[in-house]
Design an enzyme around this catalytic site. Structure first.
Site, short mmCIF file in Angstrom:
data_model
loop_
_atom_site.label_atom_id
_atom_site.label_comp_id
_atom_site.label_asym_id
_atom_site.label_seq_id
_atom_site.Cartn_x
_atom_site.Cartn_y
_atom_site.Cartn_z
CG ASP A 89 -0.29 0.11 2.52
OD1 ASP A 89 0.93 0.36 2.56
OD2 ASP A 89 -0.98 -0.06 3.54
CG ASP A 271 -6.35 -5.44 1.91
OD1 ASP A 271 -6.02 -5.07 3.07
OD2 ASP A 271 -6.89 -4.67 1.09
CB CYS A 309 -10.98 -27.37 7.88
SG CYS A 309 -9.74 -26.07 7.67
CB CYS A 311 -6.19 -25.23 8.09
SG CYS A 311 -6.80 -25.49 9.77
CB CYS A 314 -8.83 -28.50 10.77
SG CYS A 314 -9.74 -27.04 11.33
CG HIS A 340 -9.15 -22.46 11.10
ND1 HIS A 340 -9.60 -23.63 10.51
CD2 HIS A 340 -10.24 -21.64 11.23
CE1 HIS A 340 -10.91 -23.52 10.29
NE2 HIS A 340 -11.32 -22.32 10.72
#
Length: 393
Positions: A89, A271, A309, A311, A314, A340
């Site tokens: 940015d 974002d 999930c 991730c 998980c 996660h």
């Protein structure tokens, strides 16, 4: 190069080619403010959970370690060992967030460091030079982000100045990219549409900045005080006036429901700090909505955060264990929760892309939003505001 592969209504499935790789859109950019995700998440972790783009903060990196340090280390990609595209940015949002100490002039903005209070100045040229030192894939133009509740007269003057600043940004970026020792001579520039919640100012500004033929265009100044209905109205109003052959970026937004609604309105890039910030406090996203893993009900819960999930949290750990880690102040608990949430966002974007490819985005959006409306007695329904804001697809 931006190429639309498929559309469904206003939703777009596209590819955006950059010097650091092809970005598949719609895409969520993971916010690494100071070249790192808060919560102990590494660049390698980001690659493993499907991150396509990392976003870093020009203002913060200018203060520490200093953009000159990063330049001497070979640029931000080398410094943080990132093989993926990086968007920086411009520092413009800090103009908004540091309102109490700023003075906005035609040449730029005078304000004070949030770290030690020393005086700072940043204008279009300074922002471009810092971002050139960082060598990011995509640089954002320097702008002012007026409050959504600002008076119309002030907003108009601010937007006119932002347009003049954008022209200066483009000129300086072209100059910097031509220099022999520039870190990334292929650095791209995105302009930012502003105008608070005033349709006529937003539309006119979109037309003016579209004439500059930039690499992409962002819609800024949202999620700064307006309602969800007002945000969606702004997108309905302004996105059709931005170049359809360039990517569209909605800055700083948002919740899963916000993203689904914005994709439906033609947005490519997103974002938001929500997934990492909320994760650090045990607030987790699932397809059934938002849960607070610190609640007592999870003390003996031997199931993962979300069944199915993929991730790292998980796949191996239970809610009870992760809750214990957070209660005990162990960094691992925070790290697993952030991983996660970031996985959830990145995986949702992958599912969105697949749905548009298959012509089933409308039904996917409907099922996701209905799923997130399942309250279990602890959720913050107002966070999603789904019932009022869901536009049936």
């Amino acid at each position: 190069m931006y190429k639309i592969l498929k559309t469904e209504g206003n939703a777009k499935r596209a590819e955006f080619e950059t010097v650091h790789g092809v970005i598949q859109t719609p895409v969520f950019m993971n916010v690494a403010t100071v070249a790192a995700i808060k919560g102990g998440v590494s660049t390698q972790d980001l690659e493993e959970i499907g991150t396509q783009v990392v976003l870093s903060n020009t203002y913060h990196l200018h203060l520490r370690p200093g953009d000159d340090v990063i330049y001497r280390m070979g640029g931000l990609h080398e410094f943080m060992s990132c093989k993926k595209p990086i968007l920086t940015d411009s520092g413009g949002f800090q103009v908004f967030s540091l309102a109490k100490t700023r003075r906005i002039k035609e040449e730029g903005v005078y304000f004070h460091s949030h770290i030690d209070g020393h005086k700072l100045f940043m204008g279009p040229e300074e922002s471009m030079r810092i971002q050139s030192h960082l060598g990011s894939t995509i640089a954002m133009a320097f702008d002012e982000c007026p409050s959504a509740r600002a008076e119309k007269e002030y907003v108009q003057k601010s937007v006119d100045r932002t347009t003049r600043w954008l022209i200066r940004c483009k000129s300086e970026m072209d100059r910097l990219n031509s220099l022999p020792y520039t870190v990334n001579p292929h650095q791209m520039l995105f302009g930012i549409n502003q105008g608070a919640i005033f349709d006529d100012i937003r539309i006119e500004h979109a037309k003016r900045i579209s004439e500059l033929d930039l690499d992409g265009y962002a819609v800024g100044g949202l999620a700064v005080g307006e309602t969800h209905e007002e945000m969606y109205h702004v997108l309905d109003t302004v996105v059709p006036y931005l170049p359809q052959n360039k990517p569209t970026y909605l800055m700083g937004v948002g919740t899963p429901a916000n993203i689904l609604e914005a994709v439906d309105r033609g947005v490519d890039f997103f974002d938001c700090v929500y997934p990492s910030r909320n994760g650090r406090h045990g607030h987790l996203y699932t397809k059934r909505g938002h849960i607070n893993i610190l609640n007592a009900r999870y003390e003996y819960d031997n199931t993962p955060i979300e069944e199915g999930c993929g991730c790292p949290a998980c796949r191996r750990y239970s809610k009870a264990y992760i809750r214990h880690l957070l209660k005990a102040g162990e960094m691992l608990g925070m790290r697993l929760c952030v991983l996660h949430n970031l996985y959830f966002y990145n995986h949702m974007m992958e599912e969105i892309r697949d749905a548009i490819d298959n012509g089933s985005f409308a039904s996917y959006k409907k099922s996701m939003i209905e799923g997130m409306m399942e309250f279990d007695g602890e959720q913050e329904g107002a966070r999603y505001d789904i019932a009022r804001n869901w536009r049936k697809g």
